[in-house]
Write an enzyme that holds these catalytic residues in place. Sequence first.
Site, PDB file in Angstrom:
ATOM      1  N   ASP A  81       4.300   2.053 -12.727  1.00 45.78           N
ATOM      2  CA  ASP A  81       5.428   1.431 -12.024  1.00 45.78           C
ATOM      3  C   ASP A  81       6.638   1.349 -12.966  1.00 45.78           C
ATOM      4  O   ASP A  81       6.506   0.871 -14.103  1.00 45.78           O
ATOM      5  CB  ASP A  81       4.982   0.033 -11.581  1.00 45.78           C
ATOM      6  CG  ASP A  81       5.860  -0.560 -10.502  1.00 45.78           C
ATOM      7  OD1 ASP A  81       6.518   0.203  -9.773  1.00 45.78           O
ATOM      8  OD2 ASP A  81       5.875  -1.806 -10.381  1.00 45.78           O
ATOM      9  N   HIS A  82       7.784   1.819 -12.496  1.00 46.27           N
ATOM     10  CA  HIS A  82       9.028   1.789 -13.288  1.00 46.27           C
ATOM     11  C   HIS A  82       8.842   2.389 -14.676  1.00 46.27           C
ATOM     12  O   HIS A  82       9.118   1.753 -15.700  1.00 46.27           O
ATOM     13  CB  HIS A  82       9.588   0.359 -13.384  1.00 46.27           C
ATOM     14  CG  HIS A  82      10.019  -0.179 -12.051  1.00 46.27           C
ATOM     15  ND1 HIS A  82      11.190   0.221 -11.433  1.00 46.27           N
ATOM     16  CD2 HIS A  82       9.414  -1.045 -11.199  1.00 46.27           C
ATOM     17  CE1 HIS A  82      11.291  -0.398 -10.257  1.00 46.27           C
ATOM     18  NE2 HIS A  82      10.220  -1.166 -10.089  1.00 46.27           N
ATOM     19  N   GLY A 180      10.777 -10.079  -7.615  1.00 47.55           N
ATOM     20  CA  GLY A 180      10.520 -11.448  -8.072  1.00 47.55           C
ATOM     21  C   GLY A 180      10.436 -12.455  -6.942  1.00 47.55           C
ATOM     22  O   GLY A 180      10.375 -12.092  -5.761  1.00 47.55           O
ATOM     23  N   SER A 212       7.472  -9.036  -2.248  1.00 48.90           N
ATOM     24  CA  SER A 212       7.065 -10.453  -2.201  1.00 48.90           C
ATOM     25  C   SER A 212       8.151 -11.315  -1.567  1.00 48.90           C
ATOM     26  O   SER A 212       9.316 -11.246  -1.975  1.00 48.90           O
ATOM     27  CB  SER A 212       6.802 -10.980  -3.616  1.00 48.90           C
ATOM     28  OG  SER A 212       5.718 -10.316  -4.188  1.00 48.90           O
ATOM     29  N   VAL A 232       4.223  -4.917  -3.809  1.00 50.77           N
ATOM     30  CA  VAL A 232       4.150  -6.377  -3.914  1.00 50.77           C
ATOM     31  C   VAL A 232       3.477  -6.727  -5.239  1.00 50.77           C
ATOM     32  O   VAL A 232       2.399  -6.211  -5.537  1.00 50.77           O
ATOM     33  CB  VAL A 232       3.351  -6.988  -2.731  1.00 50.77           C
ATOM     34  CG1 VAL A 232       2.919  -8.416  -3.037  1.00 50.77           C
ATOM     35  CG2 VAL A 232       4.173  -6.967  -1.448  1.00 50.77           C
TER      36      VAL A 232
END
Length: 285
Positions: A81-82, A180, A212, A232
């Site tokens: 991720d990223h 976040g 989220s 999420v």
Amino acid sequence: MYQSMKGMLAKANAEGYAVMAINAFNLETARGVIKAAEVNAPIIIVLLQDHVMSFFDCDILTKPIVKMAEQSPVPVAINLDHGHDIAHLKRCLHEGFSSVMCDASAYDAEENARITRSVVELAQIYGASVEAEVGNMGCAEGADAHFTDDVMYTDPDVAIDFIKKTGIDALAVSYGSTHGDYPEGYVPTFHFDIVEKIKAATGAALVLHGGSGAGDDNMRRSVEAGINKINVGTDYMIAQREFVARSPAENPGYDYPTLVQDSWKAGIDTIKHYIEISGSTGKAR
Ligand code: 13P
């Protein structure tokens, strides 16, 4: 069943649902993600580059997670991720990640496309799939807290060109979400037209980050607009953190190994809720 995201997202795209992609950072949290999906849904374990680098690096963490994925009755992918650090991303591919996100969204569109294309060519050697990002998302928490604003949204024309140039398997689109924990009661405004325009022009698998707290209605409408992967992380972590915070007070005799074991289980219902919203229940085959 261990898979890359490519086939998983192609099926989701053809059948009009999204696959949940849940942040994990160790064996226990990865196990919770797989267990939650055993309601017969495909699932993606996303491991944030910064977590992989700071906790257990990919040379230790990857193989046991791949083994759990192989033993699962449902399709499981592992996605970096990223990923910003291309040398590290390459190590993750070498260790067995089935998918990577190349996040070069901090660069201008041309440089983002050039870096991403080089990762697509690299991933092909490993049979892995690639996600990228155009536009970017802020983070609702921390010292640099900054909500996603309109200058950060994905420009659909840039994204359409980017998808054609790079040959990526999935694109993260910024259309209103922020990473976040949102403030209590806050529901972000989503600009679904951005997703619809990119989808109509490319038919590509599109990704919502910062799922989220985005709101069930926003999520359902995102899937209708063309989102096929929903990330999420925070809500899964909050469910576990709250369990860890309250349990020793409620039960002073709680022994530590049991507390650790029970904490990842405490996040499973949160993931199951999102699987339901994404429309992926029953889509494991
Ligand atoms: P949240 O932590 O806001 O759910 O975002 C997760 C995410 O998008 C990971 O890339």
